[in-house]
Design an enzyme around this catalytic site. Structure first.
Site, short mmCIF file in Angstrom:
data_model
loop_
_atom_site.label_atom_id
_atom_site.label_comp_id
_atom_site.label_asym_id
_atom_site.label_seq_id
_atom_site.Cartn_x
_atom_site.Cartn_y
_atom_site.Cartn_z
N HIS A 80 -11.18 -3.28 3.00
CA HIS A 80 -11.16 -2.98 4.43
C HIS A 80 -11.97 -1.74 4.80
O HIS A 80 -12.09 -1.43 5.99
CB HIS A 80 -9.71 -2.79 4.86
N ASP A 81 -12.50 -1.02 3.82
CA ASP A 81 -13.31 0.17 4.10
C ASP A 81 -14.80 -0.09 3.88
O ASP A 81 -15.62 0.81 4.10
CB ASP A 81 -12.92 1.32 3.16
N ASP B 76 0.87 -1.17 0.00
CA ASP B 76 0.00 0.00 0.00
C ASP B 76 0.91 1.22 0.00
O ASP B 76 1.91 1.27 0.71
CB ASP B 76 -0.87 -0.01 1.27
N GLU C 285 -6.37 3.94 -6.00
CA GLU C 285 -7.70 4.11 -5.41
C GLU C 285 -8.24 5.46 -5.87
O GLU C 285 -7.66 6.49 -5.56
CB GLU C 285 -7.63 4.06 -3.88
N ASP D 2 -3.14 4.62 -2.25
CA ASP D 2 -4.22 5.15 -1.43
C ASP D 2 -4.69 6.52 -1.93
O ASP D 2 -3.85 7.41 -2.18
CB ASP D 2 -3.69 5.29 0.02
O1 ISL Z 1 -14.84 4.60 2.86
C1 ISL Z 1 -14.62 5.80 2.77
C2 ISL Z 1 -15.51 6.77 2.14
O2 ISL Z 1 -16.31 7.38 3.16
C3 ISL Z 1 -13.57 6.39 3.50
O3 ISL Z 1 -13.68 5.78 4.74
C4 ISL Z 1 -12.16 6.12 3.10
O4 ISL Z 1 -11.39 6.98 3.82
C5 ISL Z 1 -11.87 6.27 1.67
O5 ISL Z 1 -12.32 5.09 1.15
C6 ISL Z 1 -10.36 6.40 1.40
O6 ISL Z 1 -9.73 5.26 1.87
C7 ISL Z 1 -8.34 5.16 2.00
O7 ISL Z 1 -7.73 6.27 2.61
C8 ISL Z 1 -8.06 6.51 3.98
C9 ISL Z 1 -8.01 5.26 4.85
O8 ISL Z 1 -8.64 5.52 6.06
C10 ISL Z 1 -8.67 4.09 4.18
O9 ISL Z 1 -8.56 2.94 4.97
C11 ISL Z 1 -8.03 3.93 2.83
O10 ISL Z 1 -8.45 2.79 2.14
C12 ISL Z 1 -7.05 7.50 4.47
O11 ISL Z 1 -5.75 7.02 4.22
#
Ligand code: ISL
Length: 548
Positions: free
Chosen positions: A317-318, A100, A244, A202
């Protein structure tokens, strides 16, 4: 054509959230040695690469998405030596490791930010985004954090505000600063030289932001930075990169992953946000509408038909657990988990399996607020409580769409700690590991696990899955997702009942096929003709290949 295709176009990825995968040292938190101990399980599943959520040094305000040292491993996960061992043991099994890459922001504990706090003339000050207060002394503008509340926090010592699109403990890097960008590319090169197979990037669509114009995603300089990153760290390497990009639309797919693109593919989220309330967002989910989801998938499959490349995923994971969100995690858990796997894994693109998805793991169904761990959920709880949202309503939203759903420990066995840990895990178990666990799944030839294993192997065997043209067959049906994949004389017909009802489906003229049933979740003969009675969540893939 097939000979020249990059390896990742035939590959399946597997996402590991290290905190929740396997705890070998008994501290309640997963670790690198734990991952290494499960590599043979991944070999059995047949995946080709691991996307490893962050394992770098971090105070863990956002479980590692707040990095304090890009060069080192968080002690809670292990050491650099553990990482090297994992890389070597994975490589021995032909499994690559994709790291990541979190470079929109760092932790506030990173030495760059700590140095920046020394004052406006500090050497690393400009590695972050600082602005003077508004006339009233408040934040420079109305930009909001994705985790709720203002995206600006005051540094009292200097009287300036710094930008954080996520938590205040995650200050945004200033991508306008060339020295910062060069430091990032050098860091990427070090990891790649060590043998990692690429990066999941990310929130990469945020790095071109223009905070003064309130532009965050898809900013004016985004693709300039990606081109520069490509030239300085990625070009000429046999790696996979996946960005992402919550803002990505099919129109932009080629910019990212077309012939002159900078990434192998992006994660797009149109099928995810389509299910959120337009104003209140993810904590107020809308009822599932498969027509919308299929429409998104059809457009992306179409956009990447001739150039560009799709990533394919239901969960990460989100996000909530796929079977709970899109299927039925009660009576038809097994059938619907298999159905979801079938429709996704027969599309064109690179599929990603999120840990536990291959077992049909379910949402957490927490009953108390103190069971939640996620910074986003807890921040929004505070905000929504002030707005009058009741505890019960909030719990319902968090249980439907909150991030902790995906973060309960991986269920390895029916043992008291689910085989994840001998100690109390950092977050509660989902509570159904007596029935849903890897040990039971491996022993049961009809399990969700073995269904995934077959689908993952099919992608390697069948060029029609990797390269075939995608033709939607039932775009208007809210109940059935049917599509055809075609390559030369080979055709693969996929038909899925998306509901818990028996559904009648008339096979359109020209698609009545006789062939080999390569994937199914109910007994069925290898024919699709006339009117089919599809069983609850039934899904099958029928291959007609004159050459085979
Ligand atoms: O799911 C989401 C949209 O509301 C957010 O929680 C999320 O922050 C977004 O998907 C971006 O995610 C990535 O960056 C974030 C981290 O918290 C997430 O786990 C990651 O996948 C900040 O680094």
């Amino acid at each position: 054509m097939t000979e020249q295709a990059p390896w990742w176009q035939a590959a399946t990825g597997y996402q590991i959230y290290p905190r929740s995968f396997c705890d070998l040292n008994g501290d309640g938190v997963g670790d690198l040695q734990g991952i290494a101990s499960k590599l043979d399980y991944l070999v059995e599943l047949g995946v080709d690469f691991i996307w490893l959520s962050p394992v770098y040094a971090s105070p863990m305000a956002d479980n590692g998405y707040d990095i304090s040292d890009y060069e080192n491993i968080a002690p809670v996960f292990g050491t650099r030596a553990d990482f090297e061992t994992l890389l070597a043991q994975a490589s021995d099994r032909n499994i690559r490791i994709v790291m990541d890459l979190v470079v929109n922001h760092t932790s506030d504990q990173h030495r760059w930010f700590q140095s920046a706090l020394a004052g406006v003339d500090a050497p690393y000050r400009d590695y972050y985004v600082w602005r003077a207060p508004a006339a009233d002394g408040g934040p420079p503008n109305a930009l909001e954090s994705f985790f709720g509340g203002p995206a600006w926090s005051l540094d009292a010592a200097s009287g300036q505000y710094y930008l954080h699109l996520f938590d205040p403990r995650q200050p945004d890097l200033n991508w306008a600063n060339r020295a910062m960008r060069m430091d990032i590319y050098a860091m990427m090169n070090r990891w790649l030289d060590q043998g990692v197979a690429g990066f999941r990037m990310d929130v990469i669509d945020l790095i071109g932001k223009d905070p003064d114009a309130l532009i965050t995603a898809d900013g004016p300089l985004l693709h300039d930075y990606l081109r520069e990153m490509h030239a300085n760290a990625l070009d000429g390497r046999d790696i996979v990169t996946v960005g992402e990009a919550w803002s990505a639309t099919p129109d932009q797919a080629a910019r990212y992953s077309g012939p002159d693109g900078t990434l192998s593919m992006v994660f797009q989220f149109e099928h995810v946000t389509a299910g959120w309330d337009a104003v209140k967002g993810k904590f107020k989910p809308k009822p599932l509408d498969w027509r919308v989801i299929k429409g998104v998938m059809d457009r992306w499959q179409g956009a990447c038909q001739h150039s560009g490349w799709n990533s394919l995923f239901w969960s990460n994971h989100d996000l909530p657990r796929a079977v709970s969100k899109y299927g039925d995690d009660g009576r038809y858990r097994v059938e619907s988990a298999k159905m979801l796997a079938t429709v996704l894994h027969c599309l064109k693109g690179t599929p990603y399996v999120y840990q536990g998805e291959e077992l049909g793991m379910t949402n957490a169904a927490f009953t108390r607020l103190d069971q939640f761990r996620d910074v986003e959920t807890l921040n929004f709880h505070a905000i929504l409580a002030r707005e009058g949202v009741s505890e019960a309503e909030f719990l319902a939203g968090a249980n439907a769409n909150g991030r902790d759903n995906a973060r309960t420990p991986m269920q390895w066995s029916a043992a008291p700690g689910a085989g994840f840990s001998d100690s109390r895990p950092w977050i509660d178990l989902a509570g159904n590991h007596d029935r849903i666990n890897a040990e039971a799944a491996l022993a049961d030839p009809d399990s969700v696990f073995h269904h995934y294993r077959v689908l993952i192997a099919l992608r390697k065997q069948l060029p029609v899955i990797r390269e075939g043209h995608y033709v939607p067959v039932s775009p208007d049906s809210p109940q059935v997702w049917a599509y055809l994949r075609a390559l030369g004389d080979a055709r693969l017909l996929v038909i899925a009942n998306l509901t818990s009802d028996v559904v009648r489906f008339e096979v359109p003229e020209g698609l009545d096929m006789q062939g080999q049933l390569v994937s199914s979740n109910y007994p069925r003969a290898g024919v699709a003709q006339g009117v089919l009675a599809l069983q609850p969540f039934e899904a099958f893939a029928l291959l007609e290949d004159p050459l085979s």
